[in-house]
Write an enzyme that holds these catalytic residues in place. Structure first.
Site, PDB file in Angstrom:
ATOM      1  N   TYR A 158       0.450  -1.293   0.389  1.00 14.06           N
ATOM      2  CA  TYR A 158      -0.320   0.305  -0.110  1.00 14.06           C
ATOM      3  C   TYR A 158       0.640   1.292   0.127  1.00 14.06           C
ATOM      4  CZ  TYR A 158      -4.303   2.709   1.323  1.00 14.06           C
ATOM      5  OH  TYR A 158      -4.972   3.800   0.816  1.00 14.06           O
ATOM      6  N   ASP A 251     -13.478  -2.238   0.853  1.00 13.89           N
ATOM      7  CA  ASP A 251     -12.672  -1.273   1.677  1.00 13.89           C
ATOM      8  C   ASP A 251     -13.839  -1.478   3.145  1.00 13.89           C
ATOM      9  OD1 ASP A 251      -9.962  -0.561   2.548  1.00 13.89           O
ATOM     10  OD2 ASP A 251     -10.594   2.166   1.859  1.00 13.89           O
ATOM     11  N   ASN A 256     -10.722   6.097   7.744  1.00 18.61           N
ATOM     12  CA  ASN A 256      -9.776   7.975   7.425  1.00 18.61           C
ATOM     13  C   ASN A 256     -10.674   8.572   6.186  1.00 18.61           C
ATOM     14  OD1 ASN A 256      -7.686   7.992   8.958  1.00 18.61           O
ATOM     15  ND2 ASN A 256      -6.732   6.070   8.339  1.00 18.61           N
TER      16      ASN A 256
HETATM   17  C1  0GY Z   1      -7.910   0.792   3.228  1.00 21.12           C
HETATM   18  C2  0GY Z   1      -7.474   2.742   3.845  1.00 21.12           C
HETATM   19  C3  0GY Z   1      -6.048   2.862   4.718  1.00 21.12           C
HETATM   20  C4  0GY Z   1      -6.298   2.340   6.056  1.00 21.12           C
HETATM   21  C5  0GY Z   1      -5.660   1.384   6.409  1.00 21.12           C
HETATM   22  O1  0GY Z   1      -4.161  -0.254   7.281  1.00 21.12           O
HETATM   23  C6  0GY Z   1      -4.565   1.128   7.961  1.00 21.12           C
HETATM   24  O2  0GY Z   1      -4.975   2.248   8.322  1.00 21.12           O
HETATM   25  O3  0GY Z   1      -5.588   0.284   4.985  1.00 21.12           O
HETATM   26  C7  0GY Z   1      -6.301   4.486   4.244  1.00 21.12           C
HETATM   27  O4  0GY Z   1      -6.536   5.495   5.482  1.00 21.12           O
HETATM   28  O5  0GY Z   1      -6.229   5.141   3.518  1.00 21.12           O
HETATM   29  O6  0GY Z   1      -8.108   0.636   3.633  1.00 21.12           O
HETATM   30  O7  0GY Z   1      -6.416   1.013   2.854  1.00 21.12           O
END
Ligand code: 0GY
Length: 300
Positions: A158, A251, A256
């Site tokens: 990511y 998702d 966030n």
């Molecule tokens: C997502 C999005 C987010 C957060 C996370 O691991 C995480 O905290 O993935 C984001 O804030 O972009 O679902 O990928």
């Protein structure tokens, strides 16, 4: 009452999504979703950068059924750190209809990895989004990637598009299958044919071990809901060029998000815009995730 106070400004996920207009093919997989807590049962990690709203396995399974999906792939989010207990608990209660992508620390033991494998974990996630995690040294990540490849797992990465030039050589040196979250988070105010997304396309073209999740129009769009029109050219071009290496997910519960919270039906109704034929939909929603997460059930 929750055990933790959520980060101010965060929107709660929608309790009652609409029924989508689009009907997913039989056996469809939501290949990117999370469970959060409940915090009183599965505490959030001390090193987290945000505190989410609780989002339980039962609520996730209810959403799956409401949207017309059959299975989930649960992805460990940073708010739970490398404590995968909430994810493992959710998989254990899914009757074989969920698999997971965990986060592990470099000192994870072989026995811990084997236990995660037995619990249904099939990948590890490396997060490079700067607002979510502190910078990770690359050598231990490479070591983890090598160890988990031996289990037949893959790596999920990511990152944000602007960081891809710096990360490109590291990513392409990783062994095994690599799955990119949210198409590498393109800036969709730029052209889908421009150099920034061109670098992502190059990554996919030149490295056949890379897969992409064509997820998160609600996160990427500048034009906004309910149609997320500006994300379509990005996601559709990837689905059409790499039909055998794409995944889709909700998702949920959309961590966030501050501008709007989607109705999950809007996200399902986005699918035929990026995968316009039944053949592409079958690959995106069934064949590809089954090959990656349930290979033992593949019939063809
Ligand atoms: C997502 C999005 C987010 C957060 C996370 O691991 C995480 O905290 O993935 C984001 O804030 O972009 O679902 O990928």
């Amino acid at each position: 009452m929750t055990a933790f106070d959520k980060t101010p400004g965060w929107l709660d996920w929608r309790q009652n999504p609409s029924k989508p207009g689009f009907t997913p093919p039989a056996g469809a997989v939501d290949a990117h979703c999370h469970v959060f807590g409940p915090g009183a049962q599965f505490p959030f990690a001390p090193e987290r950068k945000y505190t989410p709203c609780d989002a339980s396995k039962d609520q996730l399974f209810a959403l799956r059924d409401c949207l017309g999906f059959s299975r989930n792939v649960l992805v460990q989010a940073t708010c739970h750190g490398a404590d995968n207990r909430a994810l493992v608990d959710a998989i254990a209660h899914a009757g074989g209809k969920a698999r997971g992508v965990a986060s592990v620390k470099p000192d994870v033991s072989d026995d811990e990895l084997k236990a995660l494998d037995a619990a249904g974990v099939r990948g590890v996630r490396f997060n490079f989004v700067k607002r979510l995690v502190d910078a990770l040294p690359r050598a231990p990540l490479m070591e983890i990637a090598t160890r988990i490849e031996a289990l037949g797992w893959h790596v999920v990465i990511y990152f944000e598009a602007e960081d891809l030039p710096d990360l490109y050589d590291f990513f392409t040196s990783l062994p095994g299958t690599i799955v990119v979250d949210h198409m590498g988070r393109p800036d969709v105010s730029k052209s889908a044919q421009g150099p920034e997304f061109g670098l992502f396309r190059q990554l996919m073209r030149e490295h056949g071990n890379f897969w992409a999740k064509t997820t998160c129009p609600e996160r990427l769009s500048r034009q906004g809901p309910p149609h997320y029109v500006d994300v379509i050219p990005f996601a559709r071009s990837i689905v059409e060029e790499f039909p055998d290496r794409v995944l889709w997910g909700t998702d949920w519960p959309h961590p966030n998000l501050k501008s709007h919270m989607p109705d999950d039906a809007w996200l399902v109704d986005f699918i035929p815009k990026i995968a316009p034929t039944p053949e592409l939909q079958q690959k995106l929603l069934v064949d590809n995730p089954m090959r990656l997460y349930w290979p033992e059930e593949e019939t063809s």
